[in-house]
Design a protein around this motif. Structure first.
Motif, PDB file in Angstrom:
ATOM      1  N   ALA A 265       0.819  -1.223   0.000  1.00 51.05           N
ATOM      2  CA  ALA A 265       0.000   0.000   0.000  1.00 51.05           C
ATOM      3  C   ALA A 265       0.845   1.262   0.000  1.00 51.05           C
ATOM      4  CB  ALA A 265      -0.959   0.019   1.190  1.00 51.05           C
ATOM      5  N   GLY A 266       2.149   1.140  -0.213  1.00 51.87           N
ATOM      6  CA  GLY A 266       3.007   2.318  -0.213  1.00 51.87           C
ATOM      7  C   GLY A 266       3.538   2.698   1.149  1.00 51.87           C
ATOM      8  N   LEU A 267       3.193   1.927   2.190  1.00 52.30           N
ATOM      9  CA  LEU A 267       3.756   2.176   3.517  1.00 52.30           C
ATOM     10  C   LEU A 267       5.239   1.808   3.489  1.00 52.30           C
ATOM     11  CD1 LEU A 267       2.653   3.013   6.380  1.00 52.30           C
ATOM     12  CD2 LEU A 267       2.656   0.575   6.925  1.00 52.30           C
ATOM     13  N   GLU A 268       6.094   2.659   4.052  1.00 50.53           N
ATOM     14  CA  GLU A 268       7.531   2.399   4.002  1.00 50.53           C
ATOM     15  C   GLU A 268       8.224   3.005   5.207  1.00 50.53           C
ATOM     16  OE1 GLU A 268       8.831   4.275   0.417  1.00 50.53           O
ATOM     17  OE2 GLU A 268       8.739   6.298   1.241  1.00 50.53           O
ATOM     18  N   PRO A 269       9.389   2.475   5.565  1.00 53.26           N
ATOM     19  CA  PRO A 269      10.141   3.062   6.681  1.00 53.26           C
ATOM     20  C   PRO A 269      10.456   4.531   6.416  1.00 53.26           C
ATOM     21  CG  PRO A 269      11.009   0.901   6.134  1.00 53.26           C
ATOM     22  CD  PRO A 269      10.034   1.254   5.048  1.00 53.26           C
ATOM     23  N   TYR A 270      10.240   5.372   7.414  1.00 53.41           N
ATOM     24  CA  TYR A 270      10.508   6.802   7.274  1.00 53.41           C
ATOM     25  C   TYR A 270      12.015   7.053   7.234  1.00 53.41           C
ATOM     26  CZ  TYR A 270       9.866  11.834   7.944  1.00 53.41           C
ATOM     27  OH  TYR A 270       9.876  13.189   7.783  1.00 53.41           O
ATOM     28  N   VAL A 271      12.756   6.354   8.098  1.00 59.05           N
ATOM     29  CA  VAL A 271      14.225   6.464   8.093  1.00 59.05           C
ATOM     30  C   VAL A 271      14.742   5.504   7.018  1.00 59.05           C
ATOM     31  CG1 VAL A 271      16.333   6.176   9.447  1.00 59.05           C
ATOM     32  CG2 VAL A 271      14.270   7.092  10.529  1.00 59.05           C
ATOM     33  N   HIS A 272      15.405   6.045   6.013  1.00 59.47           N
ATOM     34  CA  HIS A 272      15.744   5.268   4.824  1.00 59.47           C
ATOM     35  C   HIS A 272      16.718   4.131   5.114  1.00 59.47           C
ATOM     36  CE1 HIS A 272      14.692   8.975   2.096  1.00 59.47           C
ATOM     37  NE2 HIS A 272      13.668   8.537   2.800  1.00 59.47           N
ATOM     38  N   ASP A 273      17.814   4.443   5.794  1.00 58.12           N
ATOM     39  CA  ASP A 273      18.885   3.467   5.998  1.00 58.12           C
ATOM     40  C   ASP A 273      18.704   2.793   7.348  1.00 58.12           C
ATOM     41  OD1 ASP A 273      21.359   2.123   6.386  1.00 58.12           O
ATOM     42  OD2 ASP A 273      22.369   3.551   5.072  1.00 58.12           O
ATOM     43  N   VAL A 274      18.719   1.460   7.359  1.00 57.06           N
ATOM     44  CA  VAL A 274      18.522   0.742   8.610  1.00 57.06           C
ATOM     45  C   VAL A 274      19.602   1.099   9.632  1.00 57.06           C
ATOM     46  CG1 VAL A 274      19.848  -1.310   7.890  1.00 57.06           C
ATOM     47  CG2 VAL A 274      17.998  -1.532   9.567  1.00 57.06           C
ATOM     48  N   ARG A 275      20.785   1.487   9.166  1.00 58.20           N
ATOM     49  CA  ARG A 275      21.851   1.876  10.103  1.00 58.20           C
ATOM     50  C   ARG A 275      21.498   3.134  10.882  1.00 58.20           C
ATOM     51  NH1 ARG A 275      26.784   2.342   6.056  1.00 58.20           N
ATOM     52  NH2 ARG A 275      25.100   3.476   4.996  1.00 58.20           N
ATOM     53  N   ASP A 276      20.639   3.961  10.321  1.00 58.52           N
ATOM     54  CA  ASP A 276      20.236   5.206  10.976  1.00 58.52           C
ATOM     55  C   ASP A 276      18.956   5.046  11.794  1.00 58.52           C
ATOM     56  OD1 ASP A 276      22.353   6.397   9.644  1.00 58.52           O
ATOM     57  OD2 ASP A 276      21.107   7.136   7.991  1.00 58.52           O
ATOM     58  N   ALA A 277      18.364   3.850  11.775  1.00 56.54           N
ATOM     59  CA  ALA A 277      17.062   3.640  12.414  1.00 56.54           C
ATOM     60  C   ALA A 277      17.235   3.272  13.883  1.00 56.54           C
ATOM     61  CB  ALA A 277      16.293   2.544  11.689  1.00 56.54           C
ATOM     62  N   ALA A 278      16.475   3.928  14.735  1.00 60.31           N
ATOM     63  CA  ALA A 278      16.548   3.689  16.178  1.00 60.31           C
ATOM     64  C   ALA A 278      15.848   2.381  16.541  1.00 60.31           C
ATOM     65  CB  ALA A 278      15.908   4.845  16.936  1.00 60.31           C
ATOM     66  N   PRO A 279      16.436   1.578  17.429  1.00 61.31           N
ATOM     67  CA  PRO A 279      15.759   0.363  17.860  1.00 61.31           C
ATOM     68  C   PRO A 279      14.590   0.619  18.811  1.00 61.31           C
ATOM     69  CG  PRO A 279      18.053   0.399  18.640  1.00 61.31           C
ATOM     70  CD  PRO A 279      17.815   1.673  17.910  1.00 61.31           C
ATOM     71  N   VAL A 280      14.483   1.821  19.349  1.00 60.05           N
ATOM     72  CA  VAL A 280      13.445   2.102  20.336  1.00 60.05           C
ATOM     73  C   VAL A 280      12.068   2.297  19.713  1.00 60.05           C
ATOM     74  CG1 VAL A 280      13.783   4.612  20.378  1.00 60.05           C
ATOM     75  CG2 VAL A 280      12.965   3.450  22.424  1.00 60.05           C
ATOM     76  N   ALA A 281      12.014   2.817  18.497  1.00 59.47           N
ATOM     77  CA  ALA A 281      10.738   3.075  17.832  1.00 59.47           C
ATOM     78  C   ALA A 281      10.985   3.151  16.333  1.00 59.47           C
ATOM     79  CB  ALA A 281      10.109   4.378  18.327  1.00 59.47           C
ATOM     80  N   THR A 282      10.003   2.706  15.560  1.00 58.75           N
ATOM     81  CA  THR A 282      10.115   2.745  14.106  1.00 58.75           C
ATOM     82  C   THR A 282       9.068   3.691  13.541  1.00 58.75           C
ATOM     83  OG1 THR A 282      10.963   0.482  13.984  1.00 58.75           O
ATOM     84  CG2 THR A 282       9.962   1.386  11.978  1.00 58.75           C
ATOM     85  N   THR A 283       9.526   4.608  12.711  1.00 64.54           N
ATOM     86  CA  THR A 283       8.604   5.534  12.055  1.00 64.54           C
ATOM     87  C   THR A 283       8.355   5.067  10.629  1.00 64.54           C
ATOM     88  OG1 THR A 283      10.533   6.950  11.615  1.00 64.54           O
ATOM     89  CG2 THR A 283       9.096   7.571  13.451  1.00 64.54           C
ATOM     90  N   LEU A 284       7.115   5.255  10.176  1.00 62.65           N
ATOM     91  CA  LEU A 284       6.695   4.804   8.855  1.00 62.65           C
ATOM     92  C   LEU A 284       6.059   5.962   8.102  1.00 62.65           C
ATOM     93  CD1 LEU A 284       4.992   1.471  10.015  1.00 62.65           C
ATOM     94  CD2 LEU A 284       7.316   1.734   9.098  1.00 62.65           C
ATOM     95  N   ARG A 285       6.353   6.038   6.825  1.00 69.53           N
ATOM     96  CA  ARG A 285       5.747   7.066   5.976  1.00 69.53           C
ATOM     97  C   ARG A 285       4.516   6.478   5.291  1.00 69.53           C
ATOM     98  NH1 ARG A 285       8.003  11.654   3.945  1.00 69.53           N
ATOM     99  NH2 ARG A 285      10.110  10.885   4.410  1.00 69.53           N
ATOM    100  N   VAL A 286       3.387   7.169   5.405  1.00 73.84           N
ATOM    101  CA  VAL A 286       2.162   6.686   4.776  1.00 73.84           C
ATOM    102  C   VAL A 286       2.158   7.068   3.301  1.00 73.84           C
ATOM    103  CG1 VAL A 286       0.836   6.792   6.932  1.00 73.84           C
ATOM    104  CG2 VAL A 286       0.867   8.773   5.391  1.00 73.84           C
ATOM    105  N   PRO A 287       1.380   6.360   2.480  1.00 73.26           N
ATOM    106  CA  PRO A 287       1.342   6.674   1.050  1.00 73.26           C
ATOM    107  C   PRO A 287       0.704   8.032   0.774  1.00 73.26           C
ATOM    108  CG  PRO A 287      -0.287   5.001   1.603  1.00 73.26           C
ATOM    109  CD  PRO A 287       0.571   5.184   2.826  1.00 73.26           C
TER     110      PRO A 287
END
Length: 367
Positions: A265-287
């Motif tokens: 549905a076009g939902l995708e991780p907001y932080v592009h690179d997994v190396r930059d993504a925090a383990p505490v919370a995941t942000t997602l970009r809506v379509p």
């Protein structure tokens, strides 16, 4: 009528000091650790107001909303502030810090957020700490969201002021917080005529009346229930093992990213690179064409306890946050969150594959 939370014996100075020592061990620090009787904004502001003032040139790194707040406090103290802002979908780099020092060698204070739960990114503090040490600046770190979810090592990283809170990955109370303070930071405060004294914001009061006095007499009656809760959550981390607790958070973050992509549905991780993504919370970009706050509101109708939130401010239109921290660093919380998001997106006519998302969670081996 009585209650387990009522009629408790006063918390002794020795018990208070013992809890501080356990927090110091969690941080792997030999610096002084002060547990302050309030949410983490108390030591975050107190540390800035204690060490910054006219004559301070501060490099303030902005990777989310808290970095913006720190810049406001620094300016209010009379400091000259150089903001280094990076897009919220990424992290700052050590090279960017090095470039800032090259352009402004007078920088003597660096403020940084380790993990921004609000935007879902995390910054490479160990690498940045090396650069800050090379230039002799005081290093201030907000590790409120990162503690418990990823390593926080103030001594190894050269952090002079490291603030933590227990309410996120530690799974503890919000009403107390802590800060580790280096000898350099204490000296900076002692030399600062604007450092708060005889104030709830004052770290110097704790230094002079508590630490220098051998931790024998508390400044005021402590927040007893919150202190006991802090002690209990540190005990739980010690029992489980810090690495196991961090592993659960890392697994939850990876599972959330994988499940979001599988959902479609076009939902995708907001932080592009997994190396930059925090383990505490995941942000997602809506379509495109979908309002994140509306999707979250609809998703929560199925289960209001799901760890879902829309982004703050303008991000409420485009960002969904999955707060998989503390007790929610589990496969069940991630599964429930992605299933609810999938249902909410499907109601808006989007093509989703909830089963594929749940398989992505299970495929990561989470429990």
């Amino acid at each position: 009528m009585t209650h387990p939370f009522l009629d408790l014996a006063p918390l002794s100075a020795a018990r208070f000091a013992a809890i501080e020592d356990r927090v110091a061990r969690l941080l792997g620090t030999r610096q002084d650790v002060v547990i302050m009787q309030g949410e983490a904004l108390l030591p975050l502001e107190g540390a800035i107001r204690g060490t910054a003032g006219p004559g301070t040139t501060a490099l303030n790194v902005i990777t989310g909303p808290y970095g913006q707040t720190f810049g406001d406090w620094l300016r209010d103290c009379g400091a000259r502030v150089i903001d280094l802002a990076v897009p919220f979908h990424t992290a700052v780099t050590a090279d960017q810090i090095r470039e800032a020092f090259a352009e402004h060698p007078e920088i003597d204070f660096v403020s940084l957020v380790h993990a921004e739960a609000a935007t879902g990114n995390t910054n490479p503090v160990a690498e940045i700490g090396e650069v800050v040490r090379e230039h002799g600046a005081l290093f201030y770190l907000d590790a409120v969201a990162s503690i418990g979810a990823e390593p926080v090592l103030p001594d190894a990283w050269g952090v002079d002021l490291c603030v933590i809170g227990a309410q996120k990955a530690m799974g503890g109370p919000a009403g107390v917080s802590a800060v580790s303070v280096s000898a350099r930071a204490w000296a900076r405060m002692a030399a600062n005529p604007r450092a708060p004294r005889r104030s709830y914001l004052s770290l110097l009061d704790w230094k002079e009346r508590w630490i220098d006095g051998g931790r024998k007499a508390l400044l005021h009656a402590p927040a007893q229930l919150e202190m006991l809760a802090l002690e209990a959550c540190v005990e739980r981390i010690e029992a489980d093992g810090p690495e196991a607790v961090m592993d659960r958070h890392r697994a939850a973050a990876l599972a959330t990213r994988a499940a979001a992509v599988a959902l479609g549905a076009g939902l995708e991780p907001y932080v592009h690179d997994v190396r930059d993504a925090a383990p505490v919370a995941t942000t997602l970009r809506v379509p495109a064409g979908v309002v994140a706050s509306e999707v979250v509101a609809r998703a929560l109708t199925s289960d209001p306890a799901l760890p879902l939130a829309a982004g703050g401010g303008a991000l409420a239109k485009e960002m969904v946050r999955v707060n998989h921290y503390g007790a929610d660093a589990t496969a069940g919380a991630v599964r429930g969150s992605l299933a609810a998001l999938g249902s909410a997106l499907a109601e808006q006519g989007l093509d989703v594959d909830v089963e594929a998302a749940l398989r992505a969670v299970d495929g990561g081996g989470m429990r």
